[in-house]
Design an enzyme around this catalytic site. Sequence first.
Site, short mmCIF file in Angstrom:
data_model
loop_
_atom_site.label_atom_id
_atom_site.label_comp_id
_atom_site.label_asym_id
_atom_site.label_seq_id
_atom_site.Cartn_x
_atom_site.Cartn_y
_atom_site.Cartn_z
N ASP A 256 -2.81 -4.17 -7.89
CA ASP A 256 -3.65 -3.61 -6.68
C ASP A 256 -2.99 -3.11 -5.40
O ASP A 256 -3.16 -2.25 -4.90
CB ASP A 256 -5.07 -4.38 -6.52
N HIS B 174 1.28 -0.56 -2.85
CA HIS B 174 1.56 -0.47 -1.29
C HIS B 174 2.70 -1.26 -0.53
O HIS B 174 3.37 -0.96 0.16
CB HIS B 174 0.44 -0.64 -0.51
N ARG C 102 -21.11 14.85 -11.55
CA ARG C 102 -22.05 14.90 -12.86
C ARG C 102 -23.16 15.19 -12.49
O ARG C 102 -24.11 15.63 -13.50
CB ARG C 102 -21.80 13.54 -13.69
N GLU D 291 -6.91 -9.71 3.81
CA GLU D 291 -8.22 -9.00 3.95
C GLU D 291 -9.23 -10.04 3.94
O GLU D 291 -9.25 -11.20 3.50
CB GLU D 291 -8.65 -8.21 2.62
N LYS E 281 -0.45 5.65 6.52
CA LYS E 281 -0.72 5.07 7.85
C LYS E 281 0.22 5.39 8.94
O LYS E 281 1.66 5.45 8.72
CB LYS E 281 -0.78 3.47 7.49
C1 BG6 Z 1 -6.50 -0.16 -2.05
C2 BG6 Z 1 -7.02 -1.34 -2.94
O1 BG6 Z 1 -5.56 0.69 -2.41
O2 BG6 Z 1 -6.27 -0.51 -0.68
C3 BG6 Z 1 -8.01 -1.96 -2.03
O3 BG6 Z 1 -7.28 -0.64 -4.16
C4 BG6 Z 1 -7.49 -2.52 -0.83
O4 BG6 Z 1 -8.28 -3.44 -3.07
C5 BG6 Z 1 -7.14 -1.20 0.03
O5 BG6 Z 1 -8.51 -3.15 -0.05
C6 BG6 Z 1 -6.43 -1.81 1.37
O6 BG6 Z 1 -6.15 -0.49 1.88
P1 BG6 Z 1 -6.71 -0.25 3.46
O7 BG6 Z 1 -6.18 0.76 4.07
O8 BG6 Z 1 -8.15 -0.50 3.45
O9 BG6 Z 1 -5.98 -1.54 4.09
#
Ligand code: BG6
Length: 499
Positions: A235, A240, A46, A216, A182
């Site tokens: 999320d 994942h 933008r 995390e 990954k």
């Molecule tokens: C993302 C999430 O898809 O994946 C995040 O939105 C998360 O909240 C992240 O931290 C984790 O991925 P990676 O590759 O950093 O472990």
Amino acid sequence: MFTEACTFVIFGATGNLSRVKLMPALYHLEVENLIPDGSKILALGRRDWDREKWLSEAREMIAEKARGGLNEIVFARFSERLFYHKVDLDIEQNYADMAALLSEQHFPKNMAFYLAIAPEDFSRVIRYLSHVALLSEETGWRRIVIEKPFGYDLESAQVLQNQITKYLKEEQVYRIDHYLGKGTVQNVLVFRFSNVMLEPLWNRNYIDHIQITHSEELGIGSRAQYYDNSGAMRDMLQSHLLQLLTLVAMEPPVSMEAESLRDEKVKVLKSIRPIPKKAVHAHAFRAQYSNGIINGKPVKSYLQEENVPAESITETYAAMKLYVDNWRWRGVPFYLRTGKRMAKAQSSISICFRHPPLQFFRDTHMKCLTQNWILLGIQPEECIRIEMTVKEPGLEMRTRTSSLDASFRNENESQTDAYEDLLLDVIKGDRSLFLRFDEVEYAWRIVDPILQTWAVERDFITTYPAGSWGPKETRRLFDKENQFWRHSLDPECEGNGNE
Ligand code: BG6
């Protein structure tokens, strides 16, 4: 493989995803000479920037992440591909201007559009691209890359899908789940389907249960606006971690072709026993971090994070138990968990085998034989380990756990980022690591009853101290007394099982 030149168009090029992932990934592909000759990268944003300004921004983005530092010669070559164009997503005329720019001779007519933008803008952008004929494949292929979240629940995902199918064929859509890029995640397939000795063991006869963990240390940072509406279940788990489950549980695909692979993944998702609303609490647990200590430093609670509403009950930790009701897995629980601000950053798959059928050593010092585990470390440690029980040296009959280590990476082999792999696949047209819509749909079907139940239970959420392994109460998800969360890949680690 011969790959044709293309134009890579990034919507949201000045945003965070582009800064930390996309631009560094494209640069690393340049380092490896993997971007086809003549390809161009058009950044859309933008801001009223010219090419000079974009080049200096891009340089900064890349310098922060370049492995081994920014290589000036490679960057000079890379910057010849870079262009910038100002676009306001809401203004349809801007798309016509962009189409005019892209019709210039030097932009290859194969085009990939990467939507690194807010999900609510996906369908509008696709509609406008179609209005200016940028999605028509008359002069070259046209692909759209969509970041997660694909929808907010089952219904919104179906609505989004209906909207985009008006303008795109399924073959043009690349729904990204960066976890599939990954290296160790792809290695799950190689490990399972290239090592014949595993197959006889990979089922309900030998496996007690399977755990999939993504923890995390980081909190939500500046993402409150997104995260508070999402929560850990949407999320991480819906996307994942369910993807990881499909790779661990699937039958061998007919081939590694995209459709065969995705067919098998969908079969797993379809076999997952639905969780009735009245059983949600027996199958799922949510919690939110309170303040605590991480790496010796005090950290705030979720509610104290910037832009989080004072009364928020959004979960930053979610765990669930699933059963895959098929011939191979019937009765084997799969425990999935994820959390922010946990004791350690780690992603892993831990497979726990049953106890040996007889306690031969009853009259010795060996009290109880430990179970065998297969541990797949995804990050930060990338490893495959098989834990076995062996005799300790000495005159007495004592045992210990020894770990067979099938290291995934040699010291001189560098680590690539998932986005490098995935962006290259977009350029090559390989969709095997991208999600087909039915995968997304079935994944929502699994978590929807949980989300609906949590959405109405708004009075209370359990908390866990930042820096811990999450709430102790998640123990109630386990089917058996002797099952416990496996926190570490190290057999001797005291932490295993002590939340
Ligand atoms: C993302 C999430 O898809 O994946 C995040 O939105 C998360 O909240 C992240 O931290 C984790 O991925 P990676 O590759 O950093 O472990």
